[in-house]
Design an enzyme around this catalytic site. Structure first.
Site, PDB file in Angstrom:
ATOM      1  N   ARG A  20       0.840   8.002  -0.026  1.00  0.00           N
ATOM      2  CA  ARG A  20      -0.122   7.630  -1.060  1.00  0.00           C
ATOM      3  C   ARG A  20      -1.055   6.484  -0.637  1.00  0.00           C
ATOM      4  O   ARG A  20      -2.040   6.204  -1.292  1.00  0.00           O
ATOM      5  CB  ARG A  20       0.636   7.266  -2.359  1.00  0.00           C
ATOM      6  CG  ARG A  20       1.234   8.472  -3.051  1.00  0.00           C
ATOM      7  CD  ARG A  20       2.311   8.091  -4.060  1.00  0.00           C
ATOM      8  NE  ARG A  20       3.601   7.828  -3.420  1.00  0.00           N
ATOM      9  CZ  ARG A  20       4.726   7.580  -4.077  1.00  0.00           C
ATOM     10  NH1 ARG A  20       4.729   7.541  -5.400  1.00  0.00           N
ATOM     11  NH2 ARG A  20       5.862   7.358  -3.433  1.00  0.00           N
ATOM     12  N   GLY A  35      10.777   6.161 -11.594  1.00  0.00           N
ATOM     13  CA  GLY A  35      11.957   6.780 -12.177  1.00  0.00           C
ATOM     14  C   GLY A  35      12.371   5.963 -13.394  1.00  0.00           C
ATOM     15  O   GLY A  35      12.202   4.744 -13.410  1.00  0.00           O
ATOM     16  N   TYR A  88     -20.371 -26.730  22.816  1.00  0.00           N
ATOM     17  CA  TYR A  88     -19.234 -25.889  23.189  1.00  0.00           C
ATOM     18  C   TYR A  88     -18.342 -26.641  24.156  1.00  0.00           C
ATOM     19  O   TYR A  88     -18.778 -27.040  25.248  1.00  0.00           O
ATOM     20  CB  TYR A  88     -19.691 -24.569  23.848  1.00  0.00           C
ATOM     21  CG  TYR A  88     -18.509 -23.808  24.406  1.00  0.00           C
ATOM     22  CD1 TYR A  88     -17.480 -23.401  23.555  1.00  0.00           C
ATOM     23  CD2 TYR A  88     -18.379 -23.540  25.766  1.00  0.00           C
ATOM     24  CE1 TYR A  88     -16.356 -22.744  24.045  1.00  0.00           C
ATOM     25  CE2 TYR A  88     -17.262 -22.871  26.262  1.00  0.00           C
ATOM     26  CZ  TYR A  88     -16.255 -22.485  25.396  1.00  0.00           C
ATOM     27  OH  TYR A  88     -15.138 -21.842  25.879  1.00  0.00           O
ATOM     28  N   SER A 105     -27.324 -35.900  25.305  1.00  0.00           N
ATOM     29  CA  SER A 105     -27.578 -34.600  24.683  1.00  0.00           C
ATOM     30  C   SER A 105     -28.057 -33.570  25.701  1.00  0.00           C
ATOM     31  O   SER A 105     -28.640 -33.905  26.733  1.00  0.00           O
ATOM     32  CB  SER A 105     -28.647 -34.754  23.606  1.00  0.00           C
ATOM     33  OG  SER A 105     -28.138 -35.556  22.576  1.00  0.00           O
TER      34      SER A 105
HETATM   35  C1  UD1 Z   1      11.771   5.502  -5.771  1.00  0.00           C
HETATM   36  C2  UD1 Z   1      12.811   5.973  -6.784  1.00  0.00           C
HETATM   37  C3  UD1 Z   1      12.272   5.720  -8.196  1.00  0.00           C
HETATM   38  C4  UD1 Z   1      11.930   4.247  -8.361  1.00  0.00           C
HETATM   39  C5  UD1 Z   1      10.960   3.762  -7.266  1.00  0.00           C
HETATM   40  C6  UD1 Z   1      10.847   2.262  -7.348  1.00  0.00           C
HETATM   41  C7  UD1 Z   1      13.929   7.854  -5.706  1.00  0.00           C
HETATM   42  C8  UD1 Z   1      14.103   9.326  -5.693  1.00  0.00           C
HETATM   43  N1  UD1 Z   1      13.068   7.370  -6.592  1.00  0.00           N
HETATM   44  O1  UD1 Z   1      10.606   6.311  -5.940  1.00  0.00           O
HETATM   45  O2  UD1 Z   1      13.271   6.092  -9.151  1.00  0.00           O
HETATM   46  O3  UD1 Z   1      11.363   4.047  -9.650  1.00  0.00           O
HETATM   47  O4  UD1 Z   1      11.486   4.112  -5.966  1.00  0.00           O
HETATM   48  O5  UD1 Z   1       9.904   1.747  -6.452  1.00  0.00           O
HETATM   49  O6  UD1 Z   1      14.600   7.173  -4.954  1.00  0.00           O
HETATM   50  N2  UD1 Z   1      12.415   6.152   2.153  1.00  0.00           N
HETATM   51  C9  UD1 Z   1      13.184   6.378   3.274  1.00  0.00           C
HETATM   52  N3  UD1 Z   1      13.457   7.671   3.645  1.00  0.00           N
HETATM   53  C10 UD1 Z   1      13.012   8.737   2.946  1.00  0.00           C
HETATM   54  C11 UD1 Z   1      12.240   8.497   1.778  1.00  0.00           C
HETATM   55  C12 UD1 Z   1      11.960   7.201   1.409  1.00  0.00           C
HETATM   56  O7  UD1 Z   1      13.614   5.443   3.945  1.00  0.00           O
HETATM   57  O8  UD1 Z   1      13.311   9.867   3.344  1.00  0.00           O
HETATM   58  C13 UD1 Z   1      12.107   4.771   1.781  1.00  0.00           C
HETATM   59  C14 UD1 Z   1      10.614   4.508   1.698  1.00  0.00           C
HETATM   60  O9  UD1 Z   1      10.121   4.037   2.947  1.00  0.00           O
HETATM   61  C15 UD1 Z   1      10.518   3.439   0.619  1.00  0.00           C
HETATM   62  C16 UD1 Z   1      11.738   3.699  -0.241  1.00  0.00           C
HETATM   63  O10 UD1 Z   1      12.606   4.518   0.501  1.00  0.00           O
HETATM   64  O11 UD1 Z   1      10.581   2.136   1.181  1.00  0.00           O
HETATM   65  C17 UD1 Z   1      11.363   4.386  -1.558  1.00  0.00           C
HETATM   66  O12 UD1 Z   1      10.727   5.629  -1.272  1.00  0.00           O
HETATM   67  P1  UD1 Z   1       9.448   6.121  -2.075  1.00  0.00           P
HETATM   68  O13 UD1 Z   1       9.056   7.442  -1.517  1.00  0.00           O
HETATM   69  O14 UD1 Z   1       8.424   5.064  -2.113  1.00  0.00           O
HETATM   70  O15 UD1 Z   1      10.099   6.343  -3.528  1.00  0.00           O
HETATM   71  P2  UD1 Z   1       9.349   6.306  -4.925  1.00  0.00           P
HETATM   72  O16 UD1 Z   1       8.622   7.564  -5.128  1.00  0.00           O
HETATM   73  O17 UD1 Z   1       8.585   5.044  -5.056  1.00  0.00           O
HETATM   74 CA    CA Z   2       7.989   3.449  -3.684  1.00  0.00          CA
END
Ligand code: UD1
Ligand code: CA
Length: 473
Positions: free
Chosen positions: A18, A148, A377, A416
């Site tokens: 995003r 969430g 300079y 100068s």
């Molecule tokens: C997630 C939560 C959501 C919460 C929100 C808060 C889930 C399914 N949802 O959504 O309930 O409200 O965070 O900010 O968990 N990441 C990994 N591996 C992956 C996917 C993600 O390490 O395969 C890491 C991302 O880099 C990130 C974090 O997990 O730092 C959260 O992932 P992101 O995709 O941003 O989740 P949200 O859609 O924000």
């Molecule tokens: Ca997130």
């Protein structure tokens, strides 16, 4: 709080689609520091680096290189199939590498950077007190859209029924106000018993860590929520706009911290001050100033508008006039800089020294009380005390291949418009006539000048004008 039973997992493998950016999300900066560095710093306030596991994946090498100095462990999630999958990968890694699993796991999101150590400590405390299998950090923001939602058993109850992701909310759940922060405590065994049962049967086709909540509840395990005291500290950064909101929030917190310590900041909303900047009391910062990186400013300084100071150390009673740029510079007590001076890396400006209008310094030491006030300079130069560097003086430090040093003793007067072709040295108390181009050393106490003799023709103007007038006829 007892945290020896805790390990910390930081989920940082996601791409950050995003953001529409080439840079991995967790390396984007708020408050002058990468998101992931903020999260690691918060984790380190609770447990040692050896107990922190950072789950990396998208651009793993780049992310790892950026945060390696913190000493945390890394676990590679090669393909990112959701937050539940990230923890499955951690589980596999821990089961191979550690004889004994940590009893509890604090799970942090790499993109929730403003989280305060105090809040994490509260969360862990509550988790232990409640003997919960899962404890969820929540908040109630003005607009919960996109997050969430945490559904409690009943209003006011600490007990949670489920976490429902935005896209799966039923129409009557759309207004549910309490969001999941993406920060949790788990009893490790309880979490690990459910991870392999997660499915991808959801609108994103991912393994949701959040589904573990309802699974534990179905087993009659205790799942509780803890609402954070401030909303901003649990906000995520999924878009650049959200990131900039967090940046502003963090910077205004920094400005408030400095003002509470006795620093005057006019129009703090216009200033950009990084989290690690230190400023001593009675210093005044005018509007539109940027103080960046590991900058330290002493007491009773005045930093005027439109100056940018980064990774620099400023003494006491220093005035930085308008429009200066300082980068990796040191400025001694009582010095005056600017307006419009550029102090580049390794500039060391002595006490009471002046570097004035449109002057540039680089890798240069200017001694106590010395002055370079106009259009100069100074590069690769070592300049003594009480020196006067005239307007337009230039150290010619570069021959097209190598850089050379200019050495100037104490109490030297450089007239100068002098060019000093380095390598060159001027001894103590030397004088240089204005307009000279020096290529040879000047001994102490000597006068050097390379000026061609002046020719003066009396009455020349009248003669010339008469000639021109005659030609026109
Ligand atoms: C997630 C939560 C959501 C919460 C929100 C808060 C889930 C399914 N949802 O959504 O309930 O409200 O965070 O900010 O968990 N990441 C990994 N591996 C992956 C996917 C993600 O390490 O395969 C890491 C991302 O880099 C990130 C974090 O997990 O730092 C959260 O992932 P992101 O995709 O941003 O989740 P949200 O859609 O924000
Ligand atoms: Ca997130």
């Amino acid at each position: 709080m007892e945290t020896t039973d805790f390990a910390v997992a930081i989920m940082a493998a996601g791409k950050g689609t995003r953001l529409k950016s080439k840079r991995p999300k967790v390396l984007h900066e708020v408050g002058g520091r990468a998101l992931l560095m903020h999260v690691i710093a918060a984790a380190k306030s609770l447990v040692p680096a050896e107990a922190i596991y950072c789950i990396v994946g998208h651009e793993a090498e780049r992310v790892q290189a950026a945060v390696a100095p913190t000493g945390v462990n890394f676990v590679l999630q090669e393909v990112q199939r959701g937050t539940g999958h990230a923890l499955q990968i951690l589980k596999a890694a821990l089961e191979i590498s550690t004889a004994e699993l940590p009893k509890h796991l604090l799970v942090l999101s790499g993109d929730v950077p403003l989280i305060r150590p105090e809040t994490l400590a509260e969360l862990c405390d509550l988790h232990l007190r409640e003997r919960a299998a899962m404890t969820i950090l929540t908040a109630v923001p003005d607009d919960p859209t996109g997050y969430g939602r945490v559904l409690r058993r009943s209003a006011g109850s600490p007990e949670v029924m489920a976490i429902v992701e935005q896209k799966s909310l039923k129409p009557d759940q759309l207004a549910a106000p309490e969001i999941n922060s993406g920060i949790y405590c788990f009893e490790t065994a309880a979490l690990f018993s459910k991870l392999d049962l997660l499915s991808t049967d959801n609108p994103h086709g991912e393994f949701y860590l959040t589904d573990v909540a309802a699974m534990l509840v179905a087993d009659k395990r205790r799942v509780v929520a803890h609402q954070a005291a401030s909303v901003d500290e649990v906000l995520g950064a999924n878009t650049i706009a959200e990131m900039m909101h967090l940046d502003q929030s963090m910077r205004s917190a920094t400005a408030r911290r400095l003002m509470a310590q006795g620093v005057t900041i006019f129009r703090p909303d216009t200033c950009v001050i990084d989290a690690e900047v230190e400023v001593a009391p009675d210093t005044v910062i005018e509007p539109f100033v940027q103080l960046l990186g590991a900058t330290k400013i002493g007491a009773e300084c005045l930093i005027r508008s439109y100056s940018v100071v980064q990774h620099s150390t400023i003494g006491e009673g220093v005035t930085i006039r308008n429009g200066c740029i300082l980068d990796h510079a040191e400025v001694g007590n009582g010095a005056i800089i600017g307006p419009y001076a550029h102090l580049r890396p390794e500039s060391r400006i002595g006490e009471q020294a002046h570097v004035g209008n449109f002057c540039e310094t680089k890798k240069t030491t200017l001694g106590r009380g010395s002055k370079a006030n106009h259009l100069t300079y100074l590069g690769d130069a070592i300049i003594g005390e009480g020196v006067n560097v005239g307007a337009g003086v230039i150290t010619c430090n570069y021959d097209g291949v190598h850089k050379h040093t200019t050495t100037i003793g104490d109490r030297v007067f450089v007239g100068s418009d002098t060019t000093l072709v380095a390598p060159i040295s001027l001894g103590d108390d030397a004088y240089v006539g204005a307009g000279s181009c020096l290529t040879k050393p000047v001994p102490a106490g000597a006068l050097a000048l390379t000026r061609p003799p002046q020719v003066t023709k009396e009455g020349w103007t009248a003669t010339r004008r008469a000639e021109l007038a005659a030609r026109k006829k």
